[in-house]
Each structure stands twice: as structure tokens, then as C-alpha cells.
Design a protein around this motif. Structure first.
Motif, short mmCIF file in Angstrom:
data_model
loop_
_atom_site.label_atom_id
_atom_site.label_comp_id
_atom_site.label_asym_id
_atom_site.label_seq_id
_atom_site.Cartn_x
_atom_site.Cartn_y
_atom_site.Cartn_z
N GLY A 42 34.67 23.06 10.25
CA GLY A 42 33.35 22.93 10.49
C GLY A 42 33.04 23.09 8.64
N ILE A 43 33.75 22.33 8.13
CA ILE A 43 33.42 22.49 6.80
C ILE A 43 32.72 21.32 5.81
CG2 ILE A 43 34.01 23.52 4.45
CD1 ILE A 43 36.15 25.56 6.00
N THR A 44 32.35 21.08 5.91
CA THR A 44 31.52 19.64 5.24
C THR A 44 30.77 19.46 3.70
OG1 THR A 44 30.08 19.47 6.91
CG2 THR A 44 31.64 18.66 7.93
N ARG A 45 30.30 20.59 3.30
CA ARG A 45 30.20 20.52 2.65
C ARG A 45 30.31 21.92 1.71
NH1 ARG A 45 25.55 22.20 5.83
NH2 ARG A 45 25.62 24.05 5.01
N ILE A 46 29.52 21.47 0.16
CA ILE A 46 30.69 22.36 -1.11
C ILE A 46 30.02 24.05 -0.87
CG2 ILE A 46 30.63 22.48 -3.41
CD1 ILE A 46 32.07 20.53 -2.41
N ASP A 47 28.92 23.52 0.04
CA ASP A 47 28.53 25.61 0.30
C ASP A 47 29.00 25.94 1.02
OD1 ASP A 47 27.03 24.30 1.58
OD2 ASP A 47 25.18 25.72 2.04
N GLN A 48 29.43 25.37 2.00
CA GLN A 48 30.28 26.53 2.94
C GLN A 48 32.28 25.99 3.05
OE1 GLN A 48 29.55 22.04 6.33
NE2 GLN A 48 28.72 23.75 7.01
N LEU A 49 32.00 25.53 1.63
CA LEU A 49 33.53 25.60 1.19
C LEU A 49 33.46 26.77 0.64
CD1 LEU A 49 36.23 24.76 0.13
CD2 LEU A 49 35.42 23.73 -1.77
N ALA A 50 32.17 26.78 -0.38
CA ALA A 50 32.07 27.93 -1.12
C ALA A 50 32.43 29.51 -0.59
CB ALA A 50 31.13 28.38 -2.30
#
Length: 209
Positions: free
Chosen positions: A81-89
Motif C-alpha cells: 500500500g506504499i505508492t508515494r514517497i510520503d508513505q515511504l517516509a
């Protein structure tokens, strides 16, 4: 107002200013995470900033080890469910730089797939192995999981997930010893996608961990 009360008031005003709340220990520069989609350029740019100290110390490299490993590990992120950089961060623990310091060495620098897979396992190991892992990589021992183990992932769980056999031998679909050489990586079985051998570097560390 009495002199005594005036003195107490003065002390009350001065003590907070002098005492302060200075954080002890090393600090990590705050990197504002953009909402860009996960892609080679955006991931490389963000990790270069977030792990700038490790890059400078040569314990981390913006490297994927082998062709197509970038898309493989990005697919794993998407499955989480991690598709954006902010979600990775958001899945990087605040104390990652200190608690997972053992994953970064100059002898065998960590790379991008190794860091991303560590973070996914730390964030939600059951979900990672159920939805994202897809046997893209194997590991040779519990020592291949320096960062994840620092956050509570244990040997018994690794054996149950199937990423490592209970007796310390690498397992595979056919149950034969050795299944896939190496650890967290691409088609060659390297956990970080690099080299022909992958696996342990002598210290139980497949990805510079």
C-alpha cells in the motif's frame, strides 16, 4: 506583593528559560517527504537526502544491484500500500539511524533494495511476507536481518515465513536445501539484487547489514 512572592515569581520565569528541553544524543535532519509517486528518480532523490549521513560515510549506496530489481522492490512497496514517497517516509522509524545502525557498514554497504525491504519488514512483517515478498529473495541465516531483528523480528518467525529454513539452510518451493542462493534481491537470489553469489558476507550480512 511580598518580596518572597516576587522572588518565587522571578524563579518561575527564569528556570524554564535556563533548563530547556535539549534532546540528548544524535539527531537526524528532518527531510520533508514529497507526495511524488514511487519511481526510480523520486526514490533515489528522497533516500539520498534521508540517508545523506550514511551516503557520506559510504555505508549506503544508491544502487539496486541488478537490472529490474528496482521495479521488483517497488512492486513490493505497492503490495504494502506504499505508492508515494510520503508513505515511504512514514514507515521509517524515528530511531532507525541508531537502532538499525548495524545494517550500515563500510565493508558491505547497504543499498536501496536492502533498506526498502528492511523498512517493509519492520513496518509489518506478516503483511510483507504474505502480500509482497512473493519469494523474490531468500536468506541464509537470521544474521541476514540485522535491522529487522533489532525491531523484534525473530528467528522462529523467519522460519515460519519460509524465507529461511528452521535449521539455518535456505529453503525453496521444492523444499530442497539451498533453494535460492543469497538473500533479499532479484533473480539471482541476492537480497539486494547484486552479484552472482549474494548471501552472507562472512558476517551474516547479505545487503551490507
Amino acid at each position: 506583593m511580598s518580596i518572597f512572592r516576587a522572588l518565587l515569581l522571578s524563579l518561575a520565569l527564569v528556570v524554564p528559560a535556563c533548563g530547556g528541553s535539549h534532546a540528548a544524543g544524535p539527531t537526524v535532519a528532518v527531510v520533508k517527504a514529497p507526495t511524488d509517486p514511487i519511481a526510480l528518480a523520486s526514490v533515489n532523490a528522497y533516500l539520498s537526502q534521508r540517508f545523506s549521513a550514511q551516503l557520506a560515510a559510504k555505508t549506503f549506496a544508491i544502487d539496486y544491484g541488478s537490472a529490474e530489481t528496482d521495479q521488483e522492490v517497488f512492486g513490493e512497496l505497492a503490495a504494502m500500500g506504499i505508492t508515494r514517497i510520503d508513505q515511504l517516509a512514514a514507515i521509517i522509524p524515528a530511531d532507525f539511524d541508531t537502532r538499525a545502525a548495524g545494517a550500515f557498514t563500510t565493508e558491505d554497504p547497504q543499498n536501496v533494495p536492502g533498506v526498502l525491504r528492511d523498512l517493509m519488514m519492520i513496518h509489518d512483517a506478516p503483511r510483507y511476507f504474505k502480500d509482497a515478498w512473493k519469494q523474490h529473495w531468500m536468506a541464509s541465516s537470521e544474521k541476514d536481518f540485522t535491522a529487522a531483528i533489532a525491531y523484534g523480528l525473530d528467528y522462529a518467525s523467519l522460519a515460519q515465513y519460509g524465507v529461511i529454513s528452521g535449521d539455518g539452510e535456505v529453503g525453496g518451493d521444492d523444499g530442497e536445501e539451498g533453494g535460492v542462493e543469497g538473500g533479499m534481491g532479484g533473480d539471482d537470489g541476492n537480497p539486494c539484487g547484486g552479484g552472482d553469489e549474494g548471501g552472507d558476507d562472512g558476517e551474516g550480512n547479505p545487503c551490507g547489514e
